[in-house]
Design an enzyme around this catalytic site. Sequence first.
Site, PDB file in Angstrom:
ATOM      1  N   HIS A   1      37.326  28.361  38.162  1.00  0.00           N
ATOM      2  CA  HIS A   1      38.274  29.153  37.365  1.00  0.00           C
ATOM      3  C   HIS A   1      38.266  28.683  35.905  1.00  0.00           C
ATOM      4  CE1 HIS A   1      40.581  29.479  41.379  1.00  0.00           C
ATOM      5  NE2 HIS A   1      40.167  30.703  41.115  1.00  0.00           N
TER       6      HIS A   1
ATOM      7  N   LYS B   1      50.608  37.135  51.290  1.00  0.00           N
ATOM      8  CA  LYS B   1      49.786  35.952  51.583  1.00  0.00           C
ATOM      9  C   LYS B   1      50.687  34.728  51.647  1.00  0.00           C
ATOM     10  CE  LYS B   1      45.305  36.934  49.378  1.00  0.00           C
ATOM     11  NZ  LYS B   1      44.445  36.452  48.284  1.00  0.00           N
TER      12      LYS B   1
HETATM   13  P1  ADP Z   1      41.705  36.064  44.278  1.00  0.00           P
HETATM   14  O1  ADP Z   1      42.683  35.559  45.294  1.00  0.00           O
HETATM   15  O2  ADP Z   1      42.133  37.237  43.486  1.00  0.00           O
HETATM   16  O3  ADP Z   1      40.271  36.146  44.780  1.00  0.00           O
HETATM   17  P2  ADP Z   1      41.041  33.611  43.032  1.00  0.00           P
HETATM   18  O4  ADP Z   1      42.068  32.650  42.550  1.00  0.00           O
HETATM   19  O5  ADP Z   1      40.262  33.191  44.234  1.00  0.00           O
HETATM   20  O6  ADP Z   1      41.727  34.960  43.187  1.00  0.00           O
HETATM   21  O7  ADP Z   1      40.007  33.918  41.876  1.00  0.00           O
HETATM   22  C1  ADP Z   1      40.360  34.555  40.693  1.00  0.00           C
HETATM   23  C2  ADP Z   1      39.117  35.015  40.000  1.00  0.00           C
HETATM   24  O8  ADP Z   1      38.302  33.902  39.701  1.00  0.00           O
HETATM   25  C3  ADP Z   1      38.254  35.960  40.817  1.00  0.00           C
HETATM   26  O9  ADP Z   1      37.690  36.898  39.922  1.00  0.00           O
HETATM   27  C4  ADP Z   1      37.195  35.066  41.378  1.00  0.00           C
HETATM   28  O10 ADP Z   1      35.991  35.783  41.629  1.00  0.00           O
HETATM   29  C5  ADP Z   1      37.019  34.096  40.239  1.00  0.00           C
HETATM   30  N1  ADP Z   1      36.503  32.821  40.706  1.00  0.00           N
HETATM   31  C6  ADP Z   1      37.007  32.004  41.647  1.00  0.00           C
HETATM   32  N2  ADP Z   1      36.225  30.921  41.842  1.00  0.00           N
HETATM   33  C7  ADP Z   1      35.173  31.062  40.981  1.00  0.00           C
HETATM   34  C8  ADP Z   1      34.000  30.299  40.708  1.00  0.00           C
HETATM   35  N3  ADP Z   1      33.723  29.188  41.376  1.00  0.00           N
HETATM   36  N4  ADP Z   1      33.167  30.754  39.750  1.00  0.00           N
HETATM   37  C9  ADP Z   1      33.428  31.910  39.106  1.00  0.00           C
HETATM   38  N5  ADP Z   1      34.495  32.690  39.326  1.00  0.00           N
HETATM   39  C10 ADP Z   1      35.364  32.285  40.255  1.00  0.00           C
END
Ligand code: ADP
Length: 162
Positions: free
Chosen positions: A17, A41
């Site tokens: 992130h 969730k």
């Molecule tokens: P959600 O529950 O909406 O999937 P996340 O917190 O998992 O939210 O992720 C938020 C955003 O960050 C999403 O667009 C996800 O694809 C992106 N993301 C999460 N982990 C990574 C990573 N390791 N590399 C790139 N983008 C990421």
Amino acid sequence: MLRAVYPGSFDPVTYGHLDIIERSSKLVDELIIGVLNNKAKTPLFSAEERVRMLKEVTKGMPKLTIVPFDGLLVEFARRMEATMIVRGLRAITDFEYELQMSQTNHKLEPEIETVFLTTSLDYSYLSSTTVKEVAAFGGDISQFVPDFVADTIREKMNRRRV
Ligand code: ADP
């Protein structure tokens, strides 16, 4: 003035992130990190805790505002007066869902564009879910999340075990 929203659960925030935050904030004037408070969730951390961790690990980074939200993403973006949504793409598995979401959001609000940043190779495997799984079994998560987040996860898990 280009203002973007980067929405997500951030349960908890990882280096993946943070990479998207750093890179996308270079492309815009202002980046609003929207921390989703999804009542359907059951996250490990409350929205307040997730906001607190994000604030701590992004200290000193310019252009950022961190805000919890629930409900429709395009409504949130509109309220924030943002015209762009940023999402990260890791693997092909992210693609189908992200495509569907971005097209739905575009139907709902044609003035707001979704922009995808592909993950840095270093983090393409990394997700909040795997971090929580490794931590639950006592594994070392120091290469996945900043120290403050690792400590907060450990505290939370120890409290749950008691
Ligand atoms: P959600 O529950 O909406 O999937 P996340 O917190 O998992 O939210 O992720 C938020 C955003 O960050 C999403 O667009 C996800 O694809 C992106 N993301 C999460 N982990 C990574 C990573 N390791 N590399 C790139 N983008 C990421």
